[in-house]
Design a protein around this motif. Structure first.
Motif, mmCIF file in Angstrom:
data_model
loop_
_atom_site.group_PDB
_atom_site.id
_atom_site.type_symbol
_atom_site.label_atom_id
_atom_site.label_comp_id
_atom_site.label_asym_id
_atom_site.label_seq_id
_atom_site.Cartn_x
_atom_site.Cartn_y
_atom_site.Cartn_z
ATOM 1 N N TRP A 25 0.663 -1.277 -0.062
ATOM 2 C CA TRP A 25 -0.098 -0.181 0.059
ATOM 3 C C TRP A 25 0.905 1.114 0.045
ATOM 4 O O TRP A 25 0.522 2.258 -0.626
ATOM 5 C CB TRP A 25 -1.187 0.008 1.188
ATOM 6 N N ALA A 44 1.886 1.880 -3.806
ATOM 7 C CA ALA A 44 0.704 2.400 -4.454
ATOM 8 C C ALA A 44 0.584 3.755 -4.160
ATOM 9 O O ALA A 44 0.257 4.514 -4.964
ATOM 10 C CB ALA A 44 -0.358 1.568 -4.323
ATOM 11 N N MET A 45 0.460 4.180 -3.028
ATOM 12 C CA MET A 45 0.218 5.388 -2.572
ATOM 13 C C MET A 45 1.134 6.627 -3.012
ATOM 14 O O MET A 45 0.970 7.577 -3.331
ATOM 15 C CB MET A 45 0.009 5.558 -0.776
ATOM 16 N N ILE A 88 3.220 6.261 -5.509
ATOM 17 C CA ILE A 88 3.150 6.347 -7.037
ATOM 18 C C ILE A 88 1.780 7.050 -7.305
ATOM 19 O O ILE A 88 1.976 8.043 -8.238
ATOM 20 C CB ILE A 88 2.946 4.752 -7.659
ATOM 21 N N ASP A 89 0.824 6.993 -6.679
ATOM 22 C CA ASP A 89 -0.659 7.740 -7.174
ATOM 23 C C ASP A 89 -0.154 9.187 -6.738
ATOM 24 O O ASP A 89 -0.558 10.056 -7.234
ATOM 25 C CB ASP A 89 -1.576 7.156 -6.459
ATOM 26 N N GLY A 90 0.451 9.484 -5.772
ATOM 27 C CA GLY A 90 0.657 10.785 -5.105
ATOM 28 C C GLY A 90 1.720 11.515 -6.008
ATOM 29 O O GLY A 90 1.849 12.659 -5.744
ATOM 30 N N ARG A 119 2.885 10.615 -9.089
ATOM 31 C CA ARG A 119 2.911 10.281 -10.449
ATOM 32 C C ARG A 119 3.317 11.165 -11.628
ATOM 33 O O ARG A 119 4.079 10.632 -12.319
ATOM 34 C CB ARG A 119 1.329 9.981 -10.993
ATOM 35 N N GLU A 138 -3.254 5.089 -16.979
ATOM 36 C CA GLU A 138 -3.359 5.310 -15.485
ATOM 37 C C GLU A 138 -2.956 4.277 -14.661
ATOM 38 O O GLU A 138 -3.085 4.475 -13.544
ATOM 39 C CB GLU A 138 -4.986 5.620 -15.213
ATOM 40 N N HIS A 139 -2.632 2.968 -15.274
ATOM 41 C CA HIS A 139 -2.413 1.841 -14.111
ATOM 42 C C HIS A 139 -0.920 1.931 -14.029
ATOM 43 O O HIS A 139 -0.150 0.957 -14.285
ATOM 44 C CB HIS A 139 -2.945 0.699 -15.069
ATOM 45 N N ALA A 191 0.867 1.525 -11.405
ATOM 46 C CA ALA A 191 1.402 0.674 -10.272
ATOM 47 C C ALA A 191 1.597 -0.862 -10.893
ATOM 48 O O ALA A 191 2.267 -1.573 -11.060
ATOM 49 C CB ALA A 191 0.944 0.724 -9.311
#
Length: 156
Positions: A76, A79-80, A82-84, A86, A133-134, A136
């Motif tokens: 997690w 993933a967080m 990477i999302d934050g 990007r 958008e994928h 990760a």
């Protein structure tokens, strides 16, 4: 009654997903429901492991597909991150260097000896990793395809 059962299942799903990192890789539940995806198989696998105590037994004695040398990890954070980050990650990956790329390597636990290859791989596979958008999932696939970096794919 059906609403109560549905609510109970959703509550169990939320708590079991928080406690289990997608069920884990050992115990009867992970073996019985291996390869299945979705909330129901995860909840049933976690419930099987939790109610029978077999995962704890397996880790303690090295049975049921469990080992005693495993490392507790969580994807997690990766993933967080990477999302934050990007956009900044994409910029650094395109250049093959940068503090955001270095930070991602640290979050993922990439060994210092593998960081140059990690950065070069992200640069070379930029279009694949950041093509949609994928990010990760794409990064996980790219790392899994590299013999030396495949071990890090499990950390996403």
């Amino acid at each position: 009654m059906k609403k109560f059962v549905a609510l109970a299942l959703l509550a169990a799903a939320g708590s079991s997903m928080a406690a289990q990192n997608n069920v884990g890789s050992c115990g009867w539940g992970s073996k019985v429901f291996q390869g299945q995806s979705g909330i129901a198989p995860q909840v049933l696998a976690a419930t099987t492991n939790g109610t029978s105590g077999n995962q704890t037994f397996g880790i303690t004695f090295g049975t049921s597909g469990c080992t005693q040398d495993g490392v507790v990890s969580s994807s997690w954070k990766t993933a967080m991150f990477i999302d934050g980050n990007r956009v900044a990650l994409a910029r650094d990956a395109a250049a093959g260097q940068g503090e955001n790329l270095d930070a991602l390597a640290v979050v993922m636990g990439v060994d210092k000896a593998d960081r140059a290859l990690f950065a070069a791989t992200l640069k070379n596979e930029f279009a694949v990793v950041f093509g949609d958008e994928h990010v990760a999932a794409n990064l996980k696939s790219v790392l899994a395809a590299n013999d030396r970096l495949a071990v890090y794919a499990t950390r996403i």
